[in-house]
Design a protein around this motif. Structure first.
Motif, PDB file in Angstrom:
ATOM      1  N   GLN A   1       0.809  -1.207   0.000  1.00 29.26           N
ATOM      2  CA  GLN A   1       0.000   0.000   0.000  1.00 29.26           C
ATOM      3  C   GLN A   1       0.848   1.264   0.000  1.00 29.26           C
ATOM      4  N   TYR A   2       1.984   1.207   0.647  1.00 26.10           N
ATOM      5  CA  TYR A   2       2.815   2.397   0.787  1.00 26.10           C
ATOM      6  C   TYR A   2       3.927   2.475  -0.255  1.00 26.10           C
ATOM      7  N   ARG A   3       3.949   1.550  -1.207  1.00 22.96           N
ATOM      8  CA  ARG A   3       4.957   1.617  -2.261  1.00 22.96           C
ATOM      9  C   ARG A   3       4.559   2.656  -3.303  1.00 22.96           C
ATOM     10  N   SER A   4       5.551   3.140  -4.007  1.00 25.63           N
ATOM     11  CA  SER A   4       5.304   4.138  -5.047  1.00 25.63           C
ATOM     12  C   SER A   4       4.608   3.493  -6.244  1.00 25.63           C
ATOM     13  N   LEU A   5       3.968   4.331  -7.057  1.00 24.41           N
ATOM     14  CA  LEU A   5       3.337   3.811  -8.263  1.00 24.41           C
ATOM     15  C   LEU A   5       4.372   3.277  -9.241  1.00 24.41           C
ATOM     16  N   THR A   6       5.574   3.841  -9.212  1.00 25.52           N
ATOM     17  CA  THR A   6       6.647   3.324 -10.061  1.00 25.52           C
ATOM     18  C   THR A   6       6.923   1.867  -9.717  1.00 25.52           C
ATOM     19  N   TYR A   7       6.910   1.551  -8.446  1.00 25.21           N
ATOM     20  CA  TYR A   7       7.110   0.165  -8.005  1.00 25.21           C
ATOM     21  C   TYR A   7       5.978  -0.723  -8.525  1.00 25.21           C
TER      22      TYR A   7
ATOM     23  N   GLY B   1      -0.792  10.698 -25.358  1.00 28.27           N
ATOM     24  CA  GLY B   1       0.632  10.546 -25.108  1.00 28.27           C
ATOM     25  C   GLY B   1       1.388  11.854 -25.024  1.00 28.27           C
ATOM     26  N   SER B   2       0.664  12.963 -24.988  1.00 30.41           N
ATOM     27  CA  SER B   2       1.334  14.269 -24.960  1.00 30.41           C
ATOM     28  C   SER B   2       1.759  14.688 -23.554  1.00 30.41           C
ATOM     29  N   GLY B   3       1.255  13.968 -22.513  1.00 29.14           N
ATOM     30  CA  GLY B   3       1.658  14.279 -21.141  1.00 29.14           C
ATOM     31  C   GLY B   3       0.562  14.878 -20.288  1.00 29.14           C
ATOM     32  N   LYS B   4      -0.672  14.881 -20.766  1.00 28.00           N
ATOM     33  CA  LYS B   4      -1.768  15.498 -20.006  1.00 28.00           C
ATOM     34  C   LYS B   4      -2.006  14.782 -18.682  1.00 28.00           C
ATOM     35  N   SER B   5      -2.193  13.475 -18.751  1.00 24.37           N
ATOM     36  CA  SER B   5      -2.457  12.716 -17.520  1.00 24.37           C
ATOM     37  C   SER B   5      -1.261  12.722 -16.584  1.00 24.37           C
ATOM     38  N   THR B   6      -0.071  12.771 -17.130  1.00 24.00           N
ATOM     39  CA  THR B   6       1.130  12.809 -16.296  1.00 24.00           C
ATOM     40  C   THR B   6       1.141  14.049 -15.406  1.00 24.00           C
ATOM     41  N   ILE B   7       0.700  15.171 -15.927  1.00 21.72           N
ATOM     42  CA  ILE B   7       0.641  16.402 -15.136  1.00 21.72           C
ATOM     43  C   ILE B   7      -0.273  16.215 -13.927  1.00 21.72           C
TER      44      ILE B   7
ATOM     45  N   ILE C   1       0.695  16.365  -9.857  1.00 23.23           N
ATOM     46  CA  ILE C   1       0.031  17.277  -8.908  1.00 23.23           C
ATOM     47  C   ILE C   1      -0.421  16.511  -7.664  1.00 23.23           C
ATOM     48  N   GLN C   2      -0.823  15.259  -7.845  1.00 22.04           N
ATOM     49  CA  GLN C   2      -1.217  14.416  -6.701  1.00 22.04           C
ATOM     50  C   GLN C   2      -0.010  13.855  -5.949  1.00 22.04           C
ATOM     51  N   ARG C   3       1.172  14.068  -6.490  1.00 24.00           N
ATOM     52  CA  ARG C   3       2.415  13.503  -5.971  1.00 24.00           C
ATOM     53  C   ARG C   3       2.373  11.978  -5.939  1.00 24.00           C
ATOM     54  N   LEU C   4       1.749  11.397  -6.958  1.00 27.76           N
ATOM     55  CA  LEU C   4       1.851   9.958  -7.148  1.00 27.76           C
ATOM     56  C   LEU C   4       3.244   9.609  -7.666  1.00 27.76           C
ATOM     57  N   TYR C   5       3.852  10.567  -8.340  1.00 24.05           N
ATOM     58  CA  TYR C   5       5.242  10.460  -8.779  1.00 24.05           C
ATOM     59  C   TYR C   5       5.935  11.779  -8.435  1.00 24.05           C
TER      60      TYR C   5
END
Length: 592
Positions: free
Chosen positions: A112-118, A384-390, A394-398
């Protein structure tokens, strides 16, 4: 919370030490099972000695009166044996379930506490196999496998004590046979261990195939891919079957009862010979004692084969779970200690670049923009332009690979995750709903929400009408992932869930993509007042939403290629104009 505080596991600690540490959470049960089990097996051995005494008395012409005390003692001992057997067995079983529950809980909490990258790099099916199949194997290894091995070891120790009290030759034979027993067990363990590892990995592969097949069952049916899915599962299952057969075949060669039976026969023959020849003062009592004792040892040793198999599998399973629990998260980051409590918030990106993995291209490249209090910002651009990444940043998921993100003037890294997630809510493009009731899905982020609050946000999200048409209304179960709802209905529940939290920042990642135009207009009209009271970031291609935004960002290939108000971009940005020109009459393009 730092990684060191969160994952309080020594990377050098092995899985057995970890399981032992979990046992010590229950010191009374652990020591009672260990000590009580030892006493239990010793008490089970006493009747053999007493029986030998009684038989010797009878052979020597003694009457029942001479053995009466020992017979009464045997009767009392039977009650003690029954109590110890029940209490130790019961507490051992309880202990096994408590420990495996703790193992599952620690595995779940660590994930639960691992990063989304993990999580992006992990297979759900593999983890599920460890959380279910491996924990069950550990449970059996703890109870009763460990207890049996301890009992057998104690019996061998007692065997040595009894035989050395009779004659050193018998004790020497006991030691030699025990060494052979230990060596063969060790060789068996080293041979069977890699096969057990492979079998558990194959089981995890089966779990992965089943998990993905059930998750994608609609796609499998839509593309008539059932034969392919069955073939994939069958191929994986056959591979698992072959490895299990190899494991079982190797296990069959380990037959400890043969060694013990040989030992029992040798000890009985020798003791009878010594007694018959009058050697070494071996008496009939000694013969009976040895015969009864080695028979008991033979009976116990019959269980050693499956016990060792489960202990080895339990060790493999503990290793597999502890590998995840203690695994270093390469993308872990420190939690901040500042509470984000602003009613309104500014968002600022300063030269932010980001990529999901080192081997992947950048999803964002030197992105800079600022969103003022209470502004609504629309982010547009091709897939794929980066919209969702922004929105994820902002949520600090990454965390950004480089650059800085500021919320209300502070670096986002300074805020605690809990306060951020409390004040920032998202309506995702890929909606996930839980197999709970409608009510529980809406209040998922706010369990204490009243029925009135739930109804209000359902009305704002234009979800109230269809909810009231469901058989059980707000108590109706919606299925895993919301499969019993249409896409539009699921999206409206997602919007209601987000609005219930009354966030400072609202992120809508194409949050109206599954809505029909009429419903969208209703929702936009209903939440227009709400949007004026919070900072809102919307990624969308809906022209009506884009045109009303205070600020529009145009993304392409991870870069900002346009930034400004609708009026500015419609005059100066060719890409932005192309979005509208088929539907609206536009002013002349201004050449900059």
């Amino acid at each position: 919370m730092s990684e060191e505080n969160l994952f309080k596991y020594d990377r050098d600690m092995n899985s057995l030490k970890w399981v032992a540490r979990l046992h010590l959470r229950y010191p009374f049960r652990t020591f009672y099972v260990l000590i009580g089990g030892m006493i239990e097996i010793l008490i089970f051995l006493l009747p053999i000695s007493i029986t030998a005494n009684v038989i010797e008395i009878s052979i020597e012409g003694g009457g029942i009166a001479n053995a009466k005390g020992q017979l009464w003692f045997l009767l009392g001992l039977a009650f003690v044996q029954a109590f110890l057997y029940f209490s130790v067995s019961f507490l051992n079983e309880v202990l096994a379930h408590r420990v495996t529950t703790d193992i599952t809980q620690e595995l779940f909490e660590s994930l639960q506490y691992r990063s989304l990258t993990y999580h992006d790099s992990k297979d759900v099916g593999n983890i599920m196999a460890r959380a279910t199949g491996d924990t069950r194997t550990i449970n059996i290894a703890i109870s009763p496998a460990v207890r049996i091995i301890i009992n057998v070891t104690i019996v061998w120790i007692v065997a040595f004590i009894i035989t050395i009290s009779i004659h050193y030759i018998l004790a020497l034979i006991t030691v030699i046979v025990f060494i052979i027993f230990v060596i063969t067990t060790f060789i068996y363990s080293t041979k069977i261990l890699p096969l057990s590892v492979k079998a558990r990995e194959n089981f995890a592969e089966i779990s992965e195939v089943i998990s993905s097949s059930l998750t994608g069952v609609r796609e499998i049916k839509s593309f008539v891919a059932t034969p392919w899915s069955k073939k994939k599962l069958l191929k994986t299952a056959i591979k698992y079957q072959k490895n299990v057969i190899k494991e079982q075949t190797k296990s069959a060669w380990f037959y400890p009862i043969f060694v013990v039976t040989f030992y029992a026969a040798l000890m009985i023959v020798l003791s009878i010979y010594f007694a018959y020849m009058g050697l070494f003062d071996v008496s009939i009592k000694d013969v009976i004692l040895i015969a009864g004792f080695v028979s008991f040892l033979t009976g116990m040793s019959e269980e050693v084969q499956w016990t060792m198999w489960f202990l080895i599998r339990g060790k493999v399973s503990a290793d597999r779970i502890y590998d995840i629990v203690s695994e270093k998260d390469p993308a872990a980051f420190e939690d901040g200690d500042t509470e984000f409590e602003s009613n309104h918030a500014t968002i600022e990106f300063k030269n932010v670049s980001f990529r999901y993995k080192d081997e992947l291209p950048y999803a964002l490249r030197n992105v800079s923009f600022r969103v003022e209090d209470l502004q609504t910002i629309a982010i547009v651009g091709p897939p794929g332009s980066g919209k969702s990444t922004i929105t994820k940043l902002i949520q600090r998921l990454y965390l950004p690979t480089s650059g800085e993100i500021l919320l209300s003037g502070r670096p986002i890294s300074e805020y605690s995750n809990k306060s951020l997630r409390k004040n920032i809510t998202t309506v995702e493009q890929d909606i996930f709903l839980f197999n709970l009731s409608v009510k529980d899905n809406i209040r998922y982020g706010k369990p204490e929400a009243t029925d009135e609050e739930i109804t209000n946000v359902a009305k704002i999200a234009e979800a109230n009408d269809f909810i009231l048409e469901l058989p059980k209304k707000f108590e109706n179960l919606i299925g895993e992932g919301g499969v019993r709802l249409s896409g539009g209905q699921a999206q409206r529940l997602s919007i209601a869930r987000a609005l219930l939290l009354n966030p400072s920042i609202l992120l809508m990642d194409d949050g109206a993509s599954a809505l029909d135009a009429r419903t969208e207009v209703k929702i936009q009209k209903a939440i227009s007042e709400i949007l004026r009271t919070r900072t809102t970031v919307i990624t969308t291609h809906r022209l009506a939403i884009i045109a009303k935004a205070d600020l529009v960002i145009i993304m392409e290939d991870g870069k900002i290629v346009g930034l400004g108000s609708h009026e500015q971009l419609i005059r100066k940005n060719p890409y932005y104009r192309r979005l509208f020109e088929k539907h609206y009459e536009l002013p002349e393009l201004e050449v900059v």
